[in-house]
Write a protein that holds these residues in place. Sequence first.
Motif, PDB file in Angstrom:
ATOM      1  N   GLU A  73     -18.375  67.271 -30.094  1.00  0.00           N
ATOM      2  CA  GLU A  73     -19.874  67.189 -30.251  1.00  0.00           C
ATOM      3  C   GLU A  73     -20.518  66.277 -28.948  1.00  0.00           C
ATOM      4  N   TYR A  74     -19.853  66.218 -27.875  1.00  0.00           N
ATOM      5  CA  TYR A  74     -20.629  65.268 -26.868  1.00  0.00           C
ATOM      6  C   TYR A  74     -21.006  66.086 -25.525  1.00  0.00           C
ATOM      7  N   ARG A  75     -22.110  65.750 -25.320  1.00  0.00           N
ATOM      8  CA  ARG A  75     -22.525  66.464 -23.769  1.00  0.00           C
ATOM      9  C   ARG A  75     -22.191  65.684 -22.772  1.00  0.00           C
ATOM     10  N   ILE A  76     -21.241  66.004 -21.796  1.00  0.00           N
ATOM     11  CA  ILE A  76     -20.853  65.035 -20.988  1.00  0.00           C
ATOM     12  C   ILE A  76     -21.279  65.604 -19.268  1.00  0.00           C
ATOM     13  N   ALA A  77     -21.711  64.552 -18.506  1.00  0.00           N
ATOM     14  CA  ALA A  77     -21.914  64.967 -17.103  1.00  0.00           C
ATOM     15  C   ALA A  77     -20.941  64.158 -16.385  1.00  0.00           C
ATOM     16  N   TRP A  78     -20.808  64.649 -15.075  1.00  0.00           N
ATOM     17  CA  TRP A  78     -19.927  63.770 -14.287  1.00  0.00           C
ATOM     18  C   TRP A  78     -20.535  64.433 -13.056  1.00  0.00           C
ATOM     19  N   LYS A  79     -20.469  63.489 -12.067  1.00  0.00           N
ATOM     20  CA  LYS A  79     -21.176  63.423 -10.759  1.00  0.00           C
ATOM     21  C   LYS A  79     -20.209  62.696  -9.624  1.00  0.00           C
ATOM     22  N   ILE A  80     -20.096  63.321  -8.519  1.00  0.00           N
ATOM     23  CA  ILE A  80     -19.440  62.681  -7.348  1.00  0.00           C
ATOM     24  C   ILE A  80     -20.285  62.195  -6.314  1.00  0.00           C
ATOM     25  N   ASP A  81     -20.313  60.779  -5.866  1.00  0.00           N
ATOM     26  CA  ASP A  81     -20.990  60.441  -4.881  1.00  0.00           C
ATOM     27  C   ASP A  81     -20.135  60.050  -3.768  1.00  0.00           C
ATOM     28  N   GLN A  89     -22.141  48.525   2.573  1.00  0.00           N
ATOM     29  CA  GLN A  89     -23.232  49.132   2.730  1.00  0.00           C
ATOM     30  C   GLN A  89     -23.178  49.909   4.169  1.00  0.00           C
ATOM     31  N   GLY A  90     -24.327  50.737   4.294  1.00  0.00           N
ATOM     32  CA  GLY A  90     -24.557  51.326   5.491  1.00  0.00           C
ATOM     33  C   GLY A  90     -23.635  52.272   5.815  1.00  0.00           C
ATOM     34  N   GLY A  91     -23.799  52.786   7.019  1.00  0.00           N
ATOM     35  CA  GLY A  91     -22.812  53.833   7.711  1.00  0.00           C
ATOM     36  C   GLY A  91     -23.323  55.125   7.319  1.00  0.00           C
ATOM     37  N   LYS A  92     -23.264  56.070   8.075  1.00  0.00           N
ATOM     38  CA  LYS A  92     -23.408  57.565   7.671  1.00  0.00           C
ATOM     39  C   LYS A  92     -22.259  58.203   7.063  1.00  0.00           C
ATOM     40  N   VAL A  93     -22.557  58.680   5.849  1.00  0.00           N
ATOM     41  CA  VAL A  93     -21.289  59.248   5.210  1.00  0.00           C
ATOM     42  C   VAL A  93     -21.251  60.846   5.690  1.00  0.00           C
ATOM     43  N   ASP A  94     -20.050  60.994   5.607  1.00  0.00           N
ATOM     44  CA  ASP A  94     -19.928  62.628   6.061  1.00  0.00           C
ATOM     45  C   ASP A  94     -18.865  62.996   5.106  1.00  0.00           C
ATOM     46  N   PRO A  95     -19.128  63.547   4.080  1.00  0.00           N
ATOM     47  CA  PRO A  95     -18.481  63.946   2.746  1.00  0.00           C
ATOM     48  C   PRO A  95     -17.328  65.159   3.470  1.00  0.00           C
ATOM     49  N   ALA A  96     -17.328  65.777   4.321  1.00  0.00           N
ATOM     50  CA  ALA A  96     -16.397  66.468   4.918  1.00  0.00           C
ATOM     51  C   ALA A  96     -15.220  65.812   5.570  1.00  0.00           C
ATOM     52  N   ASP A  97     -15.292  64.576   5.943  1.00  0.00           N
ATOM     53  CA  ASP A  97     -14.420  63.837   6.503  1.00  0.00           C
ATOM     54  C   ASP A  97     -13.560  62.890   5.265  1.00  0.00           C
ATOM     55  N   GLN A  98     -12.595  63.512   5.006  1.00  0.00           N
ATOM     56  CA  GLN A  98     -11.974  62.825   3.949  1.00  0.00           C
ATOM     57  C   GLN A  98     -11.345  61.445   4.560  1.00  0.00           C
ATOM     58  N   ALA A  99     -10.900  61.101   5.518  1.00  0.00           N
ATOM     59  CA  ALA A  99     -10.494  59.907   5.891  1.00  0.00           C
ATOM     60  C   ALA A  99     -11.566  58.813   5.825  1.00  0.00           C
ATOM     61  N   ALA A 100     -12.622  59.202   6.303  1.00  0.00           N
ATOM     62  CA  ALA A 100     -13.851  58.310   6.325  1.00  0.00           C
ATOM     63  C   ALA A 100     -14.523  58.137   4.914  1.00  0.00           C
ATOM     64  N   THR A 101     -14.555  59.026   4.238  1.00  0.00           N
ATOM     65  CA  THR A 101     -15.180  59.056   2.957  1.00  0.00           C
ATOM     66  C   THR A 101     -14.601  58.669   1.657  1.00  0.00           C
ATOM     67  N   LEU A 102     -15.424  57.587   0.989  1.00  0.00           N
ATOM     68  CA  LEU A 102     -14.398  57.282  -0.408  1.00  0.00           C
ATOM     69  C   LEU A 102     -15.480  58.235  -1.609  1.00  0.00           C
ATOM     70  N   ARG A 103     -14.775  58.933  -2.135  1.00  0.00           N
ATOM     71  CA  ARG A 103     -15.545  59.707  -3.186  1.00  0.00           C
ATOM     72  C   ARG A 103     -15.430  58.847  -4.558  1.00  0.00           C
ATOM     73  N   VAL A 104     -16.302  58.706  -5.471  1.00  0.00           N
ATOM     74  CA  VAL A 104     -16.443  58.063  -6.586  1.00  0.00           C
ATOM     75  C   VAL A 104     -17.126  59.149  -7.685  1.00  0.00           C
ATOM     76  N   MET A 105     -16.368  59.385  -8.529  1.00  0.00           N
ATOM     77  CA  MET A 105     -16.933  60.168  -9.715  1.00  0.00           C
ATOM     78  C   MET A 105     -17.206  59.432 -10.950  1.00  0.00           C
ATOM     79  N   THR A 106     -18.455  59.633 -11.311  1.00  0.00           N
ATOM     80  CA  THR A 106     -18.815  58.949 -12.600  1.00  0.00           C
ATOM     81  C   THR A 106     -18.884  59.810 -13.634  1.00  0.00           C
ATOM     82  N   VAL A 107     -18.321  59.415 -14.854  1.00  0.00           N
ATOM     83  CA  VAL A 107     -18.569  60.303 -16.149  1.00  0.00           C
ATOM     84  C   VAL A 107     -19.289  59.735 -17.169  1.00  0.00           C
ATOM     85  N   MET A 108     -20.152  60.446 -17.693  1.00  0.00           N
ATOM     86  CA  MET A 108     -21.252  59.663 -18.392  1.00  0.00           C
ATOM     87  C   MET A 108     -21.894  60.743 -19.400  1.00  0.00           C
TER      88      MET A 108
END
Length: 113
Positions: A73-81, A89-108
């Motif tokens: 019965e639940y409508r769920i959203a997930w998003k990766i930042d 803080q700061g620094g340019k994030v390159d999501p194609a660079d696995q070594a330099a990027t931390l992925r954070v998935m939020t489920v709500m």
Amino acid sequence: MTAQAKRRATIARLNDHLRSTGEDGWTYLSRGVAKLPTAIREDVIRAIRLFNDFTPDNDPHGEHDGATLKVGEYRIAWKIDYYTRGQQQGGKVDPADQAATLRVMTVMFVEPY
């Protein structure tokens, strides 16, 4: 395949890896989702891990970085930042660079429950 298409495919692959395995990033559950009974919460996580219904409507950039789905019965959203690894803080994030990027998935919930 263009360079931009290859980049998006790389980002989608890395996002799919986090979403489907929970590895190489962090996953957060909103307070409401975290309060669901264990069996329902497990159903939510399983549905997100198995989700593969990406379309131009729900994934216009082809990066598999979020979607909504219905679990019971639940409508769920997930998003990766994306965040720069090792920096608060700061620094340019390159999501194609696995070594330099931390992925954070939020489920709500889509709507407050």
